[in-house]
Each structure stands twice: as structure tokens, then as C-alpha cells.
Scaffold this motif. Structure first.
Motif, PDB file in Angstrom:
ATOM      1  N   LEU A   1       0.842  -1.201   0.000  1.00  0.00           N
ATOM      2  CA  LEU A   1       0.000   0.000   0.000  1.00  0.00           C
ATOM      3  C   LEU A   1       0.875   1.248   0.000  1.00  0.00           C
ATOM      4  O   LEU A   1       0.596   2.216  -0.728  1.00  0.00           O
ATOM      5  N   GLU A   2       1.944   1.223   0.780  1.00  0.00           N
ATOM      6  CA  GLU A   2       2.876   2.347   0.803  1.00  0.00           C
ATOM      7  C   GLU A   2       3.486   2.565  -0.586  1.00  0.00           C
ATOM      8  O   GLU A   2       3.616   3.691  -1.054  1.00  0.00           O
ATOM      9  N   TRP A   3       3.819   1.483  -1.262  1.00  0.00           N
ATOM     10  CA  TRP A   3       4.375   1.595  -2.620  1.00  0.00           C
ATOM     11  C   TRP A   3       3.346   2.195  -3.577  1.00  0.00           C
ATOM     12  O   TRP A   3       3.677   3.040  -4.396  1.00  0.00           O
ATOM     13  N   ALA A   4       2.093   1.753  -3.454  1.00  0.00           N
ATOM     14  CA  ALA A   4       1.047   2.270  -4.340  1.00  0.00           C
ATOM     15  C   ALA A   4       0.824   3.759  -4.098  1.00  0.00           C
ATOM     16  O   ALA A   4       0.594   4.520  -5.045  1.00  0.00           O
ATOM     17  N   LEU A   5       0.885   4.177  -2.844  1.00  0.00           N
ATOM     18  CA  LEU A   5       0.616   5.579  -2.513  1.00  0.00           C
ATOM     19  C   LEU A   5       1.801   6.495  -2.828  1.00  0.00           C
ATOM     20  O   LEU A   5       1.602   7.607  -3.345  1.00  0.00           O
ATOM     21  N   PHE A   6       3.008   6.068  -2.526  1.00  0.00           N
ATOM     22  CA  PHE A   6       4.163   6.961  -2.595  1.00  0.00           C
ATOM     23  C   PHE A   6       5.251   6.529  -3.573  1.00  0.00           C
ATOM     24  O   PHE A   6       6.240   7.236  -3.716  1.00  0.00           O
ATOM     25  N   GLY A   7       5.078   5.402  -4.243  1.00  0.00           N
ATOM     26  CA  GLY A   7       6.114   4.895  -5.134  1.00  0.00           C
ATOM     27  C   GLY A   7       6.192   5.591  -6.473  1.00  0.00           C
ATOM     28  O   GLY A   7       7.170   5.444  -7.195  1.00  0.00           O
ATOM     29  N   GLY A   8       5.163   6.335  -6.841  1.00  0.00           N
ATOM     30  CA  GLY A   8       5.180   7.060  -8.094  1.00  0.00           C
ATOM     31  C   GLY A   8       4.894   6.209  -9.318  1.00  0.00           C
ATOM     32  O   GLY A   8       5.046   6.674 -10.441  1.00  0.00           O
ATOM     33  N   ALA A   9       4.475   4.965  -9.128  1.00  0.00           N
ATOM     34  CA  ALA A   9       4.235   4.081 -10.267  1.00  0.00           C
ATOM     35  C   ALA A   9       2.836   4.231 -10.841  1.00  0.00           C
ATOM     36  O   ALA A   9       2.499   3.570 -11.824  1.00  0.00           O
ATOM     37  N   GLY A  10       2.005   5.062 -10.239  1.00  0.00           N
ATOM     38  CA  GLY A  10       0.653   5.293 -10.746  1.00  0.00           C
ATOM     39  C   GLY A  10      -0.212   4.054 -10.672  1.00  0.00           C
ATOM     40  O   GLY A  10      -0.247   3.352  -9.657  1.00  0.00           O
ATOM     41  N   ALA A  11      -0.894   3.783 -11.788  1.00  0.00           N
ATOM     42  CA  ALA A  11      -1.800   2.623 -11.822  1.00  0.00           C
ATOM     43  C   ALA A  11      -1.038   1.311 -11.631  1.00  0.00           C
ATOM     44  O   ALA A  11      -1.562   0.368 -11.039  1.00  0.00           O
ATOM     45  N   GLY A  12       0.196   1.259 -12.088  1.00  0.00           N
ATOM     46  CA  GLY A  12       1.010   0.055 -11.904  1.00  0.00           C
ATOM     47  C   GLY A  12       1.226  -0.266 -10.432  1.00  0.00           C
ATOM     48  O   GLY A  12       1.222  -1.431 -10.032  1.00  0.00           O
TER      49      GLY A  12
ATOM     50  N   VAL B   1       9.170  -6.768  -6.666  1.00  0.00           N
ATOM     51  CA  VAL B   1      10.536  -6.599  -7.164  1.00  0.00           C
ATOM     52  C   VAL B   1      10.527  -6.411  -8.682  1.00  0.00           C
ATOM     53  O   VAL B   1      11.195  -5.526  -9.215  1.00  0.00           O
ATOM     54  N   ILE B   2       9.745  -7.217  -9.369  1.00  0.00           N
ATOM     55  CA  ILE B   2       9.662  -7.093 -10.831  1.00  0.00           C
ATOM     56  C   ILE B   2       9.084  -5.734 -11.223  1.00  0.00           C
ATOM     57  O   ILE B   2       9.594  -5.059 -12.116  1.00  0.00           O
ATOM     58  N   SER B   3       8.030  -5.324 -10.528  1.00  0.00           N
ATOM     59  CA  SER B   3       7.411  -4.040 -10.871  1.00  0.00           C
ATOM     60  C   SER B   3       8.339  -2.874 -10.556  1.00  0.00           C
ATOM     61  O   SER B   3       8.397  -1.903 -11.320  1.00  0.00           O
ATOM     62  N   ALA B   4       9.068  -2.935  -9.452  1.00  0.00           N
ATOM     63  CA  ALA B   4       9.995  -1.858  -9.110  1.00  0.00           C
ATOM     64  C   ALA B   4      11.127  -1.792 -10.131  1.00  0.00           C
ATOM     65  O   ALA B   4      11.542  -0.701 -10.543  1.00  0.00           O
ATOM     66  N   TRP B   5      11.621  -2.952 -10.546  1.00  0.00           N
ATOM     67  CA  TRP B   5      12.675  -2.979 -11.555  1.00  0.00           C
ATOM     68  C   TRP B   5      12.182  -2.350 -12.856  1.00  0.00           C
ATOM     69  O   TRP B   5      12.887  -1.531 -13.475  1.00  0.00           O
ATOM     70  N   ILE B   6      10.990  -2.716 -13.277  1.00  0.00           N
ATOM     71  CA  ILE B   6      10.417  -2.141 -14.507  1.00  0.00           C
ATOM     72  C   ILE B   6      10.239  -0.643 -14.362  1.00  0.00           C
ATOM     73  O   ILE B   6      10.547   0.143 -15.267  1.00  0.00           O
ATOM     74  N   TYR B   7       9.725  -0.204 -13.205  1.00  0.00           N
ATOM     75  CA  TYR B   7       9.475   1.220 -12.966  1.00  0.00           C
ATOM     76  C   TYR B   7      10.790   2.014 -13.059  1.00  0.00           C
ATOM     77  O   TYR B   7      10.859   3.023 -13.763  1.00  0.00           O
ATOM     78  N   PHE B   8      11.825   1.553 -12.357  1.00  0.00           N
ATOM     79  CA  PHE B   8      13.075   2.311 -12.344  1.00  0.00           C
ATOM     80  C   PHE B   8      13.851   2.185 -13.657  1.00  0.00           C
ATOM     81  O   PHE B   8      14.596   3.094 -14.022  1.00  0.00           O
ATOM     82  N   ALA B   9      13.664   1.099 -14.393  1.00  0.00           N
ATOM     83  CA  ALA B   9      14.326   0.945 -15.694  1.00  0.00           C
ATOM     84  C   ALA B   9      13.725   1.887 -16.727  1.00  0.00           C
ATOM     85  O   ALA B   9      14.421   2.312 -17.658  1.00  0.00           O
ATOM     86  N   ASN B  10      12.456   2.237 -16.565  1.00  0.00           N
ATOM     87  CA  ASN B  10      11.770   3.092 -17.546  1.00  0.00           C
ATOM     88  C   ASN B  10      11.617   4.543 -17.082  1.00  0.00           C
ATOM     89  O   ASN B  10      10.895   5.303 -17.693  1.00  0.00           O
ATOM     90  N   ARG B  11      12.276   4.910 -16.038  1.00  0.00           N
ATOM     91  CA  ARG B  11      12.145   6.261 -15.490  1.00  0.00           C
ATOM     92  C   ARG B  11      12.983   7.254 -16.210  1.00  0.00           C
ATOM     93  O   ARG B  11      14.015   7.097 -16.700  1.00  0.00           O
TER      94      ARG B  11
END
Length: 167
Positions: A38-49, A157-167
Motif C-alpha cells: 500500500l505504501e508503494w502504491a501511494l508513494f512509489g510514483g508508479a501510478g496505476a502500476g 521486485v519485478i514491478s519496481a525494476w520495470i518502474y526504475f528501468a523506464n524512469r
């Protein structure tokens, strides 16, 4: 360190504690994992992902908790072990946790369960058979919850990797 990187760091630490907490009952487990996602969804900046990861991970954590509860309960019911024996074992486990660090919780539960069943049945063989059955059921429940928690953490982990790889 920017906001999403800090959110990822905190989420990763919390998920590591949550996965370990499914095996070591002193640490918070699946509930902490859900809160971390939930913290990742709120503050991670990944939006809908981030919200998709929260939904998938929460379902995995909840399924692990539910299956662990069901499998352990069925194992206890199959051995016809009364709740009083389990409660006594939990109390001895808590005492054991303070008397013998690290392993005292597990040893205390096993010894408390065996002692309670021995007093109840007045037969050591029957007590050990029922205690081993309950311990197997509890172990299976822990293993299942751990597997689901690890899967949920892997999704993050997979979603965070994708998020930071495409930032």
C-alpha cells in the motif's frame, strides 16, 4: 534520494521483514507485506502500476494467510487436539522465546504441545503422535504462507525494476 527511491527502499525492507515474518512469528508477516505494498502504491510514483501490484500482492498475501490457517486448523482437527492443548503450547512457546533466544519459540511450542497432550491422553505414544501431526500441519501452513509471501514480494521486485528501468 527522491521520493520514489525512498518509497522503494522502505517497501523493500518492509517486504523482507514480512516474508521473514511468515517463518519467524515474532516478526510481523503478511499484514506488514500488505501495508508495504500500500505504501508503494501511494508513494512509489508508479501510478496505476503501483495499485495493480498492491492488488496482486494483497491477494497473494491474503491467500497465504488463509491457506495457512485452513491447513493448520485441519491438521489440528484431524488429530482431535483440543484448543486447550494448543493454547498451552503457545504460552510455553512465548516463555521459551525469552528463556532460549532464537529457537525457544519453536522448541517451547513443541514441548508445550507434547506435555499438554501427554497430560490429556496419559499415553506418551499417543501424545507424541498427535503432537507430531500438529507440528507437521503447522509447518505446512508456515511453508505455504512463506511461498505466497515470497511470490507477492517477487511481484513487487519485478514491478519496481520495470518502474526504475523506464524512469
Amino acid at each position: 534520494m527522491d521520493g520514489p527511491a525512498l518509497a522503494a527502499l522502505l517497501t523493500g525492507i518492509a517486504l523482507a521483514v514480512a516474508v521473514a515474518g511468515t517463518v519467524v512469528p515474532v516478526l510481523p508477516g503478511s499484514v506488514l507485506g500488505i501495508l508495504a505494498l500500500l505504501e508503494w502504491a501511494l508513494f512509489g510514483g508508479a501510478g496505476a502500476g503501483g495499485w495493480i501490484v498492491f492488488a496482486i500482492g494483497s491477494v497473494l498475501f491474503a491467500a497465504g494467510m488463509a491457506l495457512a490457517y485452513i491447513l493448520t486448523g485441519r491438521g489440528i482437527a484431524a488429530r482431535k487436539v483440543p484448543n486447550g492443548s494448543v493454547v498451552f503450547a503457545v504460552i510455553v512457546a512465548i516463555v521459551g522465546m525469552f528463556v532460549v533466544p532464537i529457537v525457544g519459540l519453536f522448541v517451547g511450542f513443541a514441548v508445550g504441545l507434547l506435555a499438554s497432550e501427554w497430560v490429556r491422553t496419559r499415553d506418551f505414544k499417543a501424545a507424541s503422535t498427535s503432537s507430531i501431526g500438529v507440528l507437521r500441519a503447522a509447518g505446512l501452513g508456515i511453508l505455504v504462507e512463506f511461498g505466497f509471501a515470497a511470490a507477492a514480494a517477487t511481484v513487487w521486485v519485478i514491478s519496481a525494476w520495470i518502474y526504475f528501468a523506464n524512469r
